[in-house]
Scaffold this active site. Structure first.
Site, PDB file in Angstrom:
ATOM      1  N   GLU A   1       0.806  -1.212   0.000  1.00 55.92           N
ATOM      2  CA  GLU A   1       0.000   0.000   0.000  1.00 55.92           C
ATOM      3  C   GLU A   1       0.841   1.264   0.000  1.00 55.92           C
ATOM      4  OE1 GLU A   1      -4.029  -1.637   2.188  1.00 55.92           O
ATOM      5  OE2 GLU A   1      -2.515  -0.719   3.441  1.00 55.92           O
TER       6      GLU A   1
ATOM      7  N   CYS B   1       3.469   8.549   1.627  1.00 58.17           N
ATOM      8  CA  CYS B   1       3.971   7.551   2.566  1.00 58.17           C
ATOM      9  C   CYS B   1       4.217   6.267   1.762  1.00 58.17           C
ATOM     10  CB  CYS B   1       2.913   7.365   3.650  1.00 58.17           C
ATOM     11  SG  CYS B   1       3.388   6.224   4.927  1.00 58.17           S
TER      12      CYS B   1
ATOM     13  N   CYS C   1       5.996  -6.921   7.049  1.00 54.12           N
ATOM     14  CA  CYS C   1       7.179  -6.555   7.823  1.00 54.12           C
ATOM     15  C   CYS C   1       7.509  -7.709   8.751  1.00 54.12           C
ATOM     16  CB  CYS C   1       6.915  -5.290   8.644  1.00 54.12           C
ATOM     17  SG  CYS C   1       8.375  -4.717   9.544  1.00 54.12           S
TER      18      CYS C   1
ATOM     19  N   CYS D   1       6.195  -5.495  15.580  1.00 52.63           N
ATOM     20  CA  CYS D   1       5.905  -4.582  16.690  1.00 52.63           C
ATOM     21  C   CYS D   1       4.459  -4.832  17.096  1.00 52.63           C
ATOM     22  CB  CYS D   1       6.105  -3.137  16.263  1.00 52.63           C
ATOM     23  SG  CYS D   1       7.809  -2.817  15.760  1.00 52.63           S
TER      24      CYS D   1
ATOM     25  N   CYS E   1       1.431  -2.733  15.723  1.00 43.59           N
ATOM     26  CA  CYS E   1       1.407  -2.410  14.288  1.00 43.59           C
ATOM     27  C   CYS E   1       0.725  -3.513  13.491  1.00 43.59           C
ATOM     28  CB  CYS E   1       2.835  -2.203  13.795  1.00 43.59           C
ATOM     29  SG  CYS E   1       2.955  -1.958  12.021  1.00 43.59           S
TER      30      CYS E   1
ATOM     31  N   GLY F   1       6.673  -2.029   6.086  1.00 47.84           N
ATOM     32  CA  GLY F   1       8.028  -2.562   6.051  1.00 47.84           C
ATOM     33  C   GLY F   1       9.068  -1.761   6.809  1.00 47.84           C
ATOM     34  N   GLU F   2      10.198  -2.407   7.017  1.00 48.51           N
ATOM     35  CA  GLU F   2      11.329  -1.771   7.692  1.00 48.51           C
ATOM     36  C   GLU F   2      12.366  -1.430   6.608  1.00 48.51           C
ATOM     37  OE1 GLU F   2      12.525  -0.477  10.649  1.00 48.51           O
ATOM     38  OE2 GLU F   2      14.197  -0.154   9.287  1.00 48.51           O
TER      39      GLU F   2
ATOM     40  N   SER G   1      12.116   6.217   8.087  1.00 48.64           N
ATOM     41  CA  SER G   1      11.759   5.842   9.461  1.00 48.64           C
ATOM     42  C   SER G   1      12.230   4.420   9.749  1.00 48.64           C
ATOM     43  CB  SER G   1      10.244   5.929   9.624  1.00 48.64           C
ATOM     44  OG  SER G   1       9.872   5.494  10.906  1.00 48.64           O
TER      45      SER G   1
ATOM     46  N   LEU H   1      10.881   5.147  18.485  1.00 45.21           N
ATOM     47  CA  LEU H   1      11.376   4.836  19.829  1.00 45.21           C
ATOM     48  C   LEU H   1      10.279   4.172  20.667  1.00 45.21           C
ATOM     49  CD1 LEU H   1      13.901   5.110  21.613  1.00 45.21           C
ATOM     50  CD2 LEU H   1      12.994   7.286  22.414  1.00 45.21           C
ATOM     51  N   HIS H   2       9.187   4.888  20.857  1.00 45.55           N
ATOM     52  CA  HIS H   2       7.964   4.340  21.461  1.00 45.55           C
ATOM     53  C   HIS H   2       8.040   3.944  22.938  1.00 45.55           C
ATOM     54  CE1 HIS H   2       6.480   4.460  17.480  1.00 45.55           C
ATOM     55  NE2 HIS H   2       7.007   3.349  17.067  1.00 45.55           N
TER      56      HIS H   2
ATOM     57  N   ASN I   1      -3.336   4.126  16.667  1.00 39.94           N
ATOM     58  CA  ASN I   1      -4.468   3.851  15.769  1.00 39.94           C
ATOM     59  C   ASN I   1      -4.874   2.398  15.927  1.00 39.94           C
ATOM     60  OD1 ASN I   1      -4.709   6.415  14.393  1.00 39.94           O
ATOM     61  ND2 ASN I   1      -2.699   5.944  13.516  1.00 39.94           N
TER      62      ASN I   1
ATOM     63  N   CYS J   1      -1.181   5.635  10.260  1.00 41.19           N
ATOM     64  CA  CYS J   1       0.043   4.945  10.698  1.00 41.19           C
ATOM     65  C   CYS J   1      -0.275   3.610  11.334  1.00 41.19           C
ATOM     66  CB  CYS J   1       0.721   5.758  11.793  1.00 41.19           C
ATOM     67  SG  CYS J   1       1.896   6.931  11.229  1.00 41.19           S
TER      68      CYS J   1
HETATM   69  N1  SAH Z   1       9.076   0.150   9.954  1.00 39.94           N
HETATM   70  C1  SAH Z   1       9.368   1.522  10.096  1.00 39.94           C
HETATM   71  C2  SAH Z   1       8.525   2.416   9.204  1.00 39.94           C
HETATM   72  C3  SAH Z   1       7.065   2.084   9.047  1.00 39.94           C
HETATM   73  S1  SAH Z   1       6.025   2.307  10.424  1.00 39.94           S
HETATM   74  C4  SAH Z   1       9.253   1.945  11.548  1.00 39.94           C
HETATM   75  O1  SAH Z   1       8.745   1.179  12.340  1.00 39.94           O
HETATM   76  O2  SAH Z   1       9.700   3.032  11.861  1.00 39.94           O
HETATM   77  C5  SAH Z   1       5.719   4.054  10.485  1.00 39.94           C
HETATM   78  C6  SAH Z   1       5.355   4.560  11.897  1.00 39.94           C
HETATM   79  O3  SAH Z   1       4.032   4.185  12.297  1.00 39.94           O
HETATM   80  C7  SAH Z   1       6.275   3.993  12.965  1.00 39.94           C
HETATM   81  O4  SAH Z   1       6.692   4.978  13.868  1.00 39.94           O
HETATM   82  C8  SAH Z   1       5.351   3.017  13.623  1.00 39.94           C
HETATM   83  O5  SAH Z   1       5.816   2.682  14.872  1.00 39.94           O
HETATM   84  C9  SAH Z   1       4.049   3.725  13.630  1.00 39.94           C
HETATM   85  N2  SAH Z   1       2.907   2.851  13.930  1.00 39.94           N
HETATM   86  C10 SAH Z   1       2.809   1.539  13.688  1.00 39.94           C
HETATM   87  N3  SAH Z   1       1.612   1.064  14.110  1.00 39.94           N
HETATM   88  C11 SAH Z   1       0.935   2.103  14.619  1.00 39.94           C
HETATM   89  C12 SAH Z   1      -0.383   2.259  15.166  1.00 39.94           C
HETATM   90  N4  SAH Z   1      -1.200   1.228  15.243  1.00 39.94           N
HETATM   91  N5  SAH Z   1      -0.752   3.471  15.585  1.00 39.94           N
HETATM   92  C13 SAH Z   1       0.092   4.538  15.453  1.00 39.94           C
HETATM   93  N6  SAH Z   1       1.324   4.462  14.927  1.00 39.94           N
HETATM   94  C14 SAH Z   1       1.757   3.265  14.502  1.00 39.94           C
HETATM   95 FE1  SF4 Z   2       7.379  -2.406  13.498  1.00 39.70          FE
HETATM   96 FE2  SF4 Z   2       7.542  -0.590  11.528  1.00 39.70          FE
HETATM   97 FE3  SF4 Z   2       7.480  -3.204  10.979  1.00 39.70          FE
HETATM   98 FE4  SF4 Z   2       5.280  -2.035  11.873  1.00 39.70          FE
HETATM   99  S1  SF4 Z   2       6.295  -1.608   9.947  1.00 39.70           S
HETATM  100  S2  SF4 Z   2       6.117  -4.025  12.541  1.00 39.70           S
HETATM  101  S3  SF4 Z   2       6.147  -0.514  13.269  1.00 39.70           S
HETATM  102  S4  SF4 Z   2       9.078  -2.145  12.109  1.00 39.70           S
END
Ligand code: SAH
Ligand code: SF4
Length: 394
Positions: A116, A129, A136, A140, A143, A191-192, A223, A246-247, A324, A367
């Site tokens: 997407e 974006c 991925c 996390c 996510c 993706g990362e 990111s 960071l989170h 979200n 996000c």
């Molecule tokens: N994989 C990379 C880039 C994609 S995620 C990364 O993790 O940085 C883009 C951003 O969306 C990241 O900061 C991620 O932690 C955040 N994100 C993922 N799931 C989310 C959710 N459910 N609500 C809000 N932000 C979220």
């Molecule tokens: Fe984690 Fe980013 Fe992968 Fe989602 S897309 S699982 S936030 S590394």
């Protein structure tokens, strides 16, 4: 408690499958790569060099997909080009528009993998974006993308293809015109990106080329969830802005919500941020912080965040992202009061900490909500199958 999610993921490397028609897609290729492709199709070195320069401009600056429109290329040579090459675009499976103007596209690769892309218009900018992988591997916990079962790297061509398609949809060719809607790119889709380093680097180099799409490195942000060993190379070889997911500020919580933390811990990550090439007060590192109710959103967490940023002397800003939700997610969104209190503590310490308004929630474009429709369907199919099995047993 066993914490879910693998910490040392194996990404499926991709050897792009040749197209069924045998043609070579030029999108995503750099000037030298186009030249090499022309040479292997039979052009001599000198001609290939000149043609590569012209074709590069037509593809990335003018958005042309038909060799017959390349007016500075001899008419006689155009059919030869179309016999060997194509200027492709990702297949669009679905395009949606949110009530807030956010657009989302579901794209499909020739080998039937879905990913997407999201466009977020604002008053003073428009941000695309972009996805770097199908799914991925990092899991996390908050996510949705991390719950996709299939993962593969997107090719450089598929990454650049997203930008090309967005420009098509927005009617923004040539790309050098003023007043464009698409002004910024964030590698924050699926993706990362640092687990697909070469393809992301090559794609962004093409996107930044001044004779092509010409997006400045200052308007591109990559990111990462904290792939420490690749961060210095990202700064040196790509040079775009860095955002770090960071989170959490304690080992326990970050281990749980970003499993990669068990491999590269907070100290190591912040050290890598402090050494990120090109970061300074004029080009700050963005720390993304998803606000999860009663998990990482206390005043103490905010104070620890400030302490860490100051301790490592990081030129930093913090983006607070209200979580979200998605179906089955194990967390809740922090209350608006909590988010405000957290933001105030960080802000009063002299660090910018805006709260990000979620965009495109109604079309699952916000996000962390990205998870392809086809994947959702196959999940639903699996559930149905499971139910059928249970019924048969019962
Ligand atoms: N994989 C990379 C880039 C994609 S995620 C990364 O993790 O940085 C883009 C951003 O969306 C990241 O900061 C991620 O932690 C955040 N994100 C993922 N799931 C989310 C959710 N459910 N609500 C809000 N932000 C979220
Ligand atoms: Fe984690 Fe980013 Fe992968 Fe989602 S897309 S699982 S936030 S590394």
């Amino acid at each position: 408690m066993q914490i879910p999610g693998h910490i040392d993921p194996v990404v499926t490397p991709r050897v792009p499958a040749p197209r069924a028609d045998g043609l070579i897609d030029l999108v995503g290729l750099s000037r030298p790569e186009i030249r090499a492709a022309l040479e292997s199709a039979g052009l001599d070195v000198k001609a290939a060099k000149l043609r590569a320069k012209q074709i590069f401009h037509w593809i990335y600056n003018r958005g042309v997909t038909d060799f017959a429109l390349m007016t500075d290329i001899a008419k006689a040579q155009q059919p030869w080009l179309s016999q060997h090459f194509v200027i492709g675009r990702p297949e669009v499976v679905e395009a949606q528009v949110s009530t807030d103007g956010t657009r989302k596209w579901l794209l499909r690769s020739p080998d039937a993998q879905d990913y997407e892309m999201v466009f977020i218009p604002d008053a003073d900018r428009g941000t695309l974006c972009v996805s770097s992988q199908v799914g991925c591997t990092l899991n996390c916990r908050f996510c949705h993308t991390g719950t996709m079962r299939l993962v593969r790297n997107l090719t450089s061509s598929e990454i650049v293809g997203q930008v090309m398609l967005a420009r098509d949809s927005l009617g923004e060719w040539p790309s050098s015109q003023d007043g464009r809607l698409l002004t910024n790119i964030v590698m924050m889709g699926m993706g990362e990106p640092l687990y697909n380093f070469e393809n992301v680097r090559d794609a962004l180099k093409v996107v930044m080329d001044g004779d092509g799409l010409a997006l400045s490195k200052r308007r591109i942000t990559l990111s990462t969830s904290g792939v420490v060993p690749m961060m210095a190379r990202a700064g040196e070889e790509i040079g775009v802005n860095l955002a770090v997911s960071l989170h959490a500020v304690t080992k326990d919580v970050r281990d749980e919500i970003v499993p990669l933390n068990r491999k590269y811990g907070i100290e190591e990550l912040l050290e890598a941020c402090a050494n990120y090439p090109g970061a300074n007060n004029a080009r700050r590192i963005t720390f993304e912080y998803v606000m999860l109710k009663d998990k990482n959103d206390s005043d103490d967490d905010a104070r620890e965040l400030v302490r860490l940023i100051k301790h490592y002397r990081l030129p930093a800003k913090v983006n607070l992202i209200p979580f979200n939700p998605w179906p089955g997610a194990p967390y809740d969104t922090s209350t608006p009061e909590r988010v405000r209190a957290f933001s105030t503590i960080v802000f009063e310490a002299g660090i910018s900490a805006p709260v990000r308004t979620p965009r495109g929630r109604d079309i699952d474009a916000a996000c962390g909500q990205l998870k392809t429709a086809s994947e959702k369907k196959s999940r639903a199919e699996l559930d149905r199958q499971a139910e059928e099995k249970l019924a048969a047993l019962g």
